[in-house]
Scaffold this motif. Structure first.
Motif, PDB file in Angstrom:
ATOM      1  N   PHE A  91      67.490  86.745  90.661  1.00 18.42           N
ATOM      2  CA  PHE A  91      67.313  85.737  89.024  1.00 18.42           C
ATOM      3  C   PHE A  91      65.344  85.512  89.863  1.00 18.42           C
ATOM      4  CE2 PHE A  91      66.221  83.715  84.835  1.00 18.42           C
ATOM      5  CZ  PHE A  91      66.753  82.661  85.636  1.00 18.42           C
ATOM      6  N   TYR A  92      64.370  86.165  89.033  1.00 11.93           N
ATOM      7  CA  TYR A  92      63.369  85.381  90.293  1.00 11.93           C
ATOM      8  C   TYR A  92      62.652  84.644  89.584  1.00 11.93           C
ATOM      9  CZ  TYR A  92      64.098  89.246  93.669  1.00 11.93           C
ATOM     10  OH  TYR A  92      64.505  90.554  94.234  1.00 11.93           O
ATOM     11  N   ILE A  93      62.342  83.083  90.174  1.00 12.89           N
ATOM     12  CA  ILE A  93      61.670  81.677  89.485  1.00 12.89           C
ATOM     13  C   ILE A  93      60.266  81.645  90.246  1.00 12.89           C
ATOM     14  CG2 ILE A  93      61.827  79.645  89.100  1.00 12.89           C
ATOM     15  CD1 ILE A  93      65.127  79.890  89.542  1.00 12.89           C
ATOM     16  N   CYS A  94      59.119  81.300  89.345  1.00 15.54           N
ATOM     17  CA  CYS A  94      58.113  80.639  89.572  1.00 15.54           C
ATOM     18  C   CYS A  94      57.650  79.253  89.780  1.00 15.54           C
ATOM     19  CB  CYS A  94      56.831  81.941  89.261  1.00 15.54           C
ATOM     20  SG  CYS A  94      56.840  81.025  87.922  1.00 15.54           S
ATOM     21  N   SER A  95      56.648  79.112  90.131  1.00 15.50           N
ATOM     22  CA  SER A  95      56.490  77.303  89.929  1.00 15.50           C
ATOM     23  C   SER A  95      54.593  77.275  90.424  1.00 15.50           C
ATOM     24  CB  SER A  95      56.860  76.546  90.544  1.00 15.50           C
ATOM     25  OG  SER A  95      56.872  76.241  91.682  1.00 15.50           O
ATOM     26  N   ALA A  96      54.079  76.556  89.813  1.00 13.25           N
ATOM     27  CA  ALA A  96      53.191  76.229  90.002  1.00 13.25           C
ATOM     28  C   ALA A  96      53.010  74.413  90.361  1.00 13.25           C
ATOM     29  CB  ALA A  96      52.075  76.575  88.847  1.00 13.25           C
ATOM     30  N   LYS A  97      51.793  74.213  91.332  1.00 19.67           N
ATOM     31  CA  LYS A  97      51.346  72.934  91.536  1.00 19.67           C
ATOM     32  C   LYS A  97      50.022  73.119  90.790  1.00 19.67           C
ATOM     33  CE  LYS A  97      51.698  70.586  95.666  1.00 19.67           C
ATOM     34  NZ  LYS A  97      52.135  70.146  96.614  1.00 19.67           N
ATOM     35  N   ARG A  98      50.259  72.193  89.880  1.00 23.47           N
ATOM     36  CA  ARG A  98      48.071  71.426  89.371  1.00 23.47           C
ATOM     37  C   ARG A  98      47.321  70.089  90.254  1.00 23.47           C
ATOM     38  NH1 ARG A  98      48.829  68.920  84.145  1.00 23.47           N
ATOM     39  NH2 ARG A  98      50.592  67.213  85.050  1.00 23.47           N
ATOM     40  N   GLY A  99      47.100  70.999  91.125  1.00 24.47           N
ATOM     41  CA  GLY A  99      45.902  69.934  91.323  1.00 24.47           C
ATOM     42  C   GLY A  99      46.298  69.440  92.926  1.00 24.47           C
ATOM     43  N   LEU A 100      46.159  68.094  93.178  1.00 27.38           N
ATOM     44  CA  LEU A 100      46.735  67.301  94.214  1.00 27.38           C
ATOM     45  C   LEU A 100      47.915  66.441  93.389  1.00 27.38           C
ATOM     46  CD1 LEU A 100      43.342  65.506  95.649  1.00 27.38           C
ATOM     47  CD2 LEU A 100      44.245  67.503  96.224  1.00 27.38           C
ATOM     48  N   ASP A 101      48.588  67.148  92.698  1.00 28.16           N
ATOM     49  CA  ASP A 101      49.762  65.956  92.106  1.00 28.16           C
ATOM     50  C   ASP A 101      50.780  67.087  92.556  1.00 28.16           C
ATOM     51  OD1 ASP A 101      51.601  66.486  88.395  1.00 28.16           O
ATOM     52  OD2 ASP A 101      52.176  66.106  90.564  1.00 28.16           O
ATOM     53  N   TYR A 102      51.950  66.773  93.348  1.00 25.55           N
ATOM     54  CA  TYR A 102      52.739  66.973  94.184  1.00 25.55           C
ATOM     55  C   TYR A 102      53.860  67.706  93.450  1.00 25.55           C
ATOM     56  CZ  TYR A 102      56.212  63.205  93.628  1.00 25.55           C
ATOM     57  OH  TYR A 102      56.702  62.247  93.068  1.00 25.55           O
ATOM     58  N   GLU A 103      54.168  67.417  92.245  1.00 31.45           N
ATOM     59  CA  GLU A 103      55.008  67.969  91.386  1.00 31.45           C
ATOM     60  C   GLU A 103      54.538  69.862  90.899  1.00 31.45           C
ATOM     61  OE1 GLU A 103      55.791  65.334  87.920  1.00 31.45           O
ATOM     62  OE2 GLU A 103      57.376  67.482  86.728  1.00 31.45           O
ATOM     63  N   GLN A 104      55.945  70.295  91.456  1.00 28.48           N
ATOM     64  CA  GLN A 104      56.058  71.571  90.928  1.00 28.48           C
ATOM     65  C   GLN A 104      56.990  72.203  89.362  1.00 28.48           C
ATOM     66  OE1 GLN A 104      57.766  74.078  93.872  1.00 28.48           O
ATOM     67  NE2 GLN A 104      57.053  73.225  95.392  1.00 28.48           N
TER      68      GLN A 104
END
Lengths: 115, 112
Positions: A91-104
């Motif tokens: 199971f492959y999962i991606c995540s992304a960070k938005r700008g300087l926001d540290y949350e994924q």
């Protein structure tokens, strides 16, 4: 807001072939994207970190020639599993960070089965 | 090294029961701690977080307190609902901009 999609949601391929998985940030620009792999009853293991326009940084033990990552734009990253083998089934999962926001922000995952 | 250990599942409770999912961590320095939730068919969502010792994160009736002395971040809810059925992941980030290290996840089933 902050929605991440993955395509396909599941894929079956034959041993020796290559398969591409897409990760898209739908409503924000992602400066950094991450690819994880999850085995049954195991935790998510980070495979690599990618920044738009630059080469991905792979975690120790991850074959970069087998798992090709391309972060071509601020909304799209792709993971290509080359010459797939049954042991790549996962199971492959991606995540992304938005700008300087540290949350994924995480995508729903892609189930890969190699026969 | 950095690691997260959380209780094995699945956990099955009746509706309105009290929930505790244990989580302990090993880390150098002062990591940030998280609980993520994954509902069926959806991606992981951040449930709550705490960035320093004694901080309490809370959201949707769930709470967790950053306990540095016991290196723990246990998840609690006073009265669970069927809609809380999901997989819960405890996680840490050694540095604010660093990667996230996950526990194995705990599957929670709530019976009506």
């Amino acid at each position: 807001g902050a929605v991440v999609s993955q395509h396909p949601s599941w894929v079956i391929c034959k041993s020796g072939t290559s398969v591409k998985i897409e990760c898209r940030s739908l409503d924000f620009q992602a400066t950094t994207m991450f690819w994880y792999r999850q085995f049954p009853k195991q935790s998510l293991m980070l495979m690599a970190t990618s920044n738009e326009g630059s080469k991905a940084t792979y975690e120790q033990g991850v074959e970069k020639d087998k798992f090709l990552i391309n972060h071509a734009s601020l909304t799209l990253s792709t993971l290509t599993v080359t010459s797939a083998h049954p042991e790549d089934s996962s199971f492959y999962i991606c995540s992304a960070k938005r700008g300087l926001d540290y949350e994924q922000y995480f995508g729903p995952g892609t189930r890969l089965t190699v026969t | 090294g950095n690691s997260v250990t959380q209780m094995e599942g699945p956990v099955t409770l009746s509706e309105e029961a009290f929930l505790t999912i244990n989580c302990t961590y090993t880390a150098t320095g002062y990591p940030s701690l998280f609980w993520y939730v994954q509902y069926p068919g959806e991606g992981l969502q951040l449930l709550l977080k705490a960035t320093k010792a004694d901080d309490k994160g809370s959201n949707k009736g769930f709470e967790a307190t950053y306990r540095k002395e016991t290196t723990s971040f246990h998840l609690e809810k006073g009265s669970v609902q069927v809609s809380d059925s999901a997989v819960y992941f405890c996680a840490l980030s050694p540095n604010r901009d660093d990667k996230i290290i996950f526990g194995k996840g705990t599957r929670l089933h709530i019976l009506p």
